[in-house]
Design an enzyme around this catalytic site. Structure first.
Site, PDB file in Angstrom:
ATOM      1  N   GLN A  34       0.903  -1.374   0.095  1.00 30.94           N
ATOM      2  CA  GLN A  34       0.063   0.029  -0.084  1.00 30.94           C
ATOM      3  C   GLN A  34       0.909   1.251  -0.077  1.00 30.94           C
ATOM      4  O   GLN A  34       0.458   2.281  -0.439  1.00 30.94           O
ATOM      5  CB  GLN A  34      -0.952   0.084   1.093  1.00 30.94           C
ATOM      6  CG  GLN A  34      -2.116  -1.044   1.227  1.00 30.94           C
ATOM      7  CD  GLN A  34      -3.100  -1.220   2.230  1.00 30.94           C
ATOM      8  OE1 GLN A  34      -2.796  -1.758   3.210  1.00 30.94           O
ATOM      9  NE2 GLN A  34      -3.970  -0.355   2.048  1.00 30.94           N
ATOM     10  N   HIS A  49      -2.111  -4.918 -12.776  1.00 30.05           N
ATOM     11  CA  HIS A  49      -1.667  -4.771 -14.027  1.00 30.05           C
ATOM     12  C   HIS A  49      -2.604  -5.653 -15.153  1.00 30.05           C
ATOM     13  O   HIS A  49      -2.391  -5.187 -16.451  1.00 30.05           O
ATOM     14  CB  HIS A  49      -0.223  -5.352 -14.215  1.00 30.05           C
ATOM     15  CG  HIS A  49       0.712  -4.057 -13.753  1.00 30.05           C
ATOM     16  ND1 HIS A  49       1.301  -3.288 -14.589  1.00 30.05           N
ATOM     17  CD2 HIS A  49       1.136  -3.640 -12.514  1.00 30.05           C
ATOM     18  CE1 HIS A  49       1.998  -2.472 -13.907  1.00 30.05           C
ATOM     19  NE2 HIS A  49       1.938  -2.501 -12.601  1.00 30.05           N
ATOM     20  N   ASN A  79      -1.568 -10.731   8.595  1.00 25.51           N
ATOM     21  CA  ASN A  79      -2.609  -9.671   8.976  1.00 25.51           C
ATOM     22  C   ASN A  79      -3.593 -10.115   8.238  1.00 25.51           C
ATOM     23  O   ASN A  79      -3.858 -10.442   7.055  1.00 25.51           O
ATOM     24  CB  ASN A  79      -2.077  -8.311   8.237  1.00 25.51           C
ATOM     25  CG  ASN A  79      -3.097  -7.148   8.359  1.00 25.51           C
ATOM     26  OD1 ASN A  79      -3.298  -7.196   9.653  1.00 25.51           O
ATOM     27  ND2 ASN A  79      -3.896  -7.161   7.460  1.00 25.51           N
ATOM     28  N   ASN A 123      -7.701  -6.260  14.630  1.00 24.60           N
ATOM     29  CA  ASN A 123      -7.835  -4.758  13.708  1.00 24.60           C
ATOM     30  C   ASN A 123      -9.471  -4.791  13.643  1.00 24.60           C
ATOM     31  O   ASN A 123     -10.117  -5.762  13.501  1.00 24.60           O
ATOM     32  CB  ASN A 123      -7.605  -5.457  12.245  1.00 24.60           C
ATOM     33  CG  ASN A 123      -6.135  -5.439  12.089  1.00 24.60           C
ATOM     34  OD1 ASN A 123      -5.258  -5.476  13.202  1.00 24.60           O
ATOM     35  ND2 ASN A 123      -5.716  -5.824  10.891  1.00 24.60           N
ATOM     36  N   GLU A 126      -4.889  -2.526  14.260  1.00 23.50           N
ATOM     37  CA  GLU A 126      -5.543  -1.256  13.305  1.00 23.50           C
ATOM     38  C   GLU A 126      -6.797  -0.789  13.801  1.00 23.50           C
ATOM     39  O   GLU A 126      -7.595  -1.567  14.174  1.00 23.50           O
ATOM     40  CB  GLU A 126      -5.776  -2.268  11.934  1.00 23.50           C
ATOM     41  CG  GLU A 126      -4.573  -2.388  11.262  1.00 23.50           C
ATOM     42  CD  GLU A 126      -4.823  -2.790   9.945  1.00 23.50           C
ATOM     43  OE1 GLU A 126      -5.784  -2.638   9.192  1.00 23.50           O
ATOM     44  OE2 GLU A 126      -3.869  -3.582   9.294  1.00 23.50           O
TER      45      GLU A 126
HETATM   46  C1  BG6 Z   1      -7.673  -3.286   6.986  1.00 23.01           C
HETATM   47  C2  BG6 Z   1      -6.328  -3.604   6.410  1.00 23.01           C
HETATM   48  O1  BG6 Z   1      -8.710  -4.439   6.964  1.00 23.01           O
HETATM   49  O2  BG6 Z   1      -8.634  -2.393   6.163  1.00 23.01           O
HETATM   50  C3  BG6 Z   1      -5.717  -2.611   5.487  1.00 23.01           C
HETATM   51  O3  BG6 Z   1      -5.675  -4.361   7.035  1.00 23.01           O
HETATM   52  C4  BG6 Z   1      -6.697  -1.716   4.666  1.00 23.01           C
HETATM   53  O4  BG6 Z   1      -4.778  -3.202   4.710  1.00 23.01           O
HETATM   54  C5  BG6 Z   1      -7.789  -1.293   5.662  1.00 23.01           C
HETATM   55  O5  BG6 Z   1      -6.136  -0.549   3.983  1.00 23.01           O
HETATM   56  C6  BG6 Z   1      -9.033  -0.423   4.789  1.00 23.01           C
HETATM   57  O6  BG6 Z   1      -9.876  -1.484   3.901  1.00 23.01           O
HETATM   58  P1  BG6 Z   1     -10.027  -1.267   2.299  1.00 23.01           P
HETATM   59  O7  BG6 Z   1     -10.439  -2.406   1.869  1.00 23.01           O
HETATM   60  O8  BG6 Z   1     -11.099  -0.062   2.573  1.00 23.01           O
HETATM   61  O9  BG6 Z   1      -8.943  -0.422   1.632  1.00 23.01           O
END
Ligand code: BG6
Length: 482
Positions: free
Chosen positions: A30, A50, A177, A320, A391
């Site tokens: 990311q 791609h 993760n 998370n 997270e």
């Molecule tokens: C979390 C992930 O579940 O959500 C991240 O670990 C992600 O990598 C974030 O960026 C937001 O999710 P999304 O699908 O809206 O990009």
């Protein structure tokens, strides 16, 4: 603090316990860019973006992303500006092992992470390393990726390379993760790479392999490295709260089933006393499999020795958590699927409540009491394990004045403090995310960063949002002011 329904939650200054730590999180694909530089191999996300750009909302890629491959020193400077205790980042498996196998190591990849780790330590910030945040080497996907049981050994070999190269300085580790996003979203649907979309089958095979890969990597550390390296290692599981849409017994059961499919599937084998997949998961999938004429359940079994290997294989529960959903049971939908389907197996209909504050991401609403319920449920179901929030965050469409993100963090941290007061052993909080990034299928249309990134300029300048100043103040004072 105002609860989202307007109710007052607290009016006193609240202090975080001594030793409580704050961080921010990112992931390799990311933010790094450098997608084909210095010997890096391709990942399933390089291939996905791609081969079919229309899969991504704005047809973008992570080829350059926030350019952290070149700007990592600025990222560390930001972490320092915020006063973070730790920085959670992930390693790109194909940057280190271009073909996925440990026989061929890319020294430039090792050097990159060595530099990042050293820069963090120089600034007194603890590196918190995630081994796998979804960018599987494409060469391994060609062999089936997470549905091939050989991946258990490939992952353990990769983990060994990480312990050998970084374990002298990294003391905080996450193996995997979000297994659900890897398995259900990647193998049971098209939401994430490799977009395999074999629902009702592939995600369960993946789940078993992910659990075993995690557990073996854990034991390798525990038995061979811990004594010398003295670190802490666990897994991060995404936990959504599912609330019954009504008070009926059926809707309550639907909510339990949804939670067990969403996170119990991964948490129960690791954190429950009994181990193994949760009963609800086993019962529902066996029932549907029988109705569909399969001689055995589509959920693979865990043998007694596998249950034993997985049980207890995490020093902490990495949570998370972002949001809450409403759940109900609709009997008229049952039996509609003659073919395997994860959603049908779960037997729960999931909806949002339009009254809850809405983020830029369609799936994300602010529901602090749901976050509180998750923490209490983990305490109850799994005997109060140490919890690290690995997270939590909020997306907007952009801009520096992100009042809604500030409200979200304050309300979530407030209920986190409630949970701690009620006995939950929560020890760390990690904001998602440090800087704006490539948000998977939503490309650059959603911003989760405490710092804005200017993707329109080659410099990729980073600018603090208002939430960055507030988070910094919370960290500096170790308090939430009313
Ligand atoms: C979390 C992930 O579940 O959500 C991240 O670990 C992600 O990598 C974030 O960026 C937001 O999710 P999304 O699908 O809206 O990009």
């Amino acid at each position: 603090f105002l609860h989202c329904n307007g109710e007052f939650l607290s009016n006193k200054i609240r202090k975080f316990p001594d030793g409580f730590q704050f961080g921010a999180s990112t992931s390799a694909y990311q933010i790094e860019g450098g997608w084909y530089e210095d010997g890096k191999g391709l990942s399933i996300w390089d291939i996905a973006t791609h081969t079919d750009p229309s899969q991504i909302k704005d047809k973008s890629t992570g080829d350059v992303a926030a350019d952290s491959y070149h700007l990592y020193k600025r990222d560390v400077e930001i972490a320092k500006e915020l006063g973070l205790d730790f920085y959670r980042f992930s390693v790109s498996w194909p940057r280190i092992l271009p073909k996925g196998f440990s026989e061929q190591i890319n020294q430039a990849g090792i050097d990159y992470y060595n530099n990042l780790i050293d820069e963090l330590l120089k600034n007194n910030i603890k590196p918190f390393l995630t081994m796998y945040h979804w960018d599987l080497p494409y060469e391994l996907q060609k062999l089936g990726g997470w549905v091939n049981p050989y991946i258990i050994d490939w992952f353990v070999d990769y983990a060994k390379v990480l312990y050998d190269n970084f374990g002298d300085r990294v003391k905080l580790w996450t193996t995997i993760n979000e297994p659900k996003q890897i398995c259900y979203e990647g193998y049971g649907s098209t939401l994430k790479a490799p977009m395999l979309n074999v629902t009702g089958v592939a995600e369960y095979i993946c789940a078993k392999n992910v659990l075993l890969a995690h557990a073996k990597a854990y034991h390798l550390y525990d038995e061979h490295y811990r004594k010398i390296q003295n670190g802490t290692i666990g897994i991060s599981i995404s936990c959504t709260w599912f609330e019954p849409a009504s008070d009926t017994v059926d809707d309550h059961q639907a909510a339990i089933d949804a939670r067990q499919f969403d996170w119990g599937q991964y948490a129960h084998p690791i954190f429950s006393k009994a181990g193994d997949f949760p009963l609800e998961l086993k019962r529902n999938i066996a029932l549907k499999s029988a109705e569909q004429g399969y001689p055995r359940s589509r959920l693979p079994e865990l043998s007694a020795s596998e249950i034993c290997l997985i049980r207890g294989s995490s020093d902490f529960f990495g949570v998370n958590s972002y949001t809450t959903k409403l759940t109900y049971r609709d009997a008229s939908l049952e039996g509609m699927y003659a073919v395997p389907s994860y959603m049908d197996d779960m037997a729960a209909v999931i909806i949002s409540n339009p009254a809850w504050p809405q983020a830029q991401s369609t799936w994300l609403q602010e529901v602090p009491w749901g976050f509180h319920k998750i923490l209490k449920e983990i305490m109850k179901l799994y005997d109060n394990p140490p919890v690290y929030i690995t997270e939590n965050g909020w997306s907007t469409s952009g801009g520096l004045l992100d009042e809604d993100r500030i409200r979200y963090y304050r309300n979530y941290l407030n209920v986190l403090l409630d949970a701690i007061e009620e006995g939950c052993d929560v020890r760390k909080f990690t904001a998602w995310t440090l800087i704006d990034n490539f948000e998977w299928k939503n490309g650059y249309t959603e911003k989760f960063g405490l710092y804005e990134v200017d993707f329109s300029s080659e410099k990729h300048n980073r600018t603090p949002r208002k939430s960055a100043y507030i988070y910094k103040e919370i960290i500096r004072t170790r308090t939430l002011d009313p």
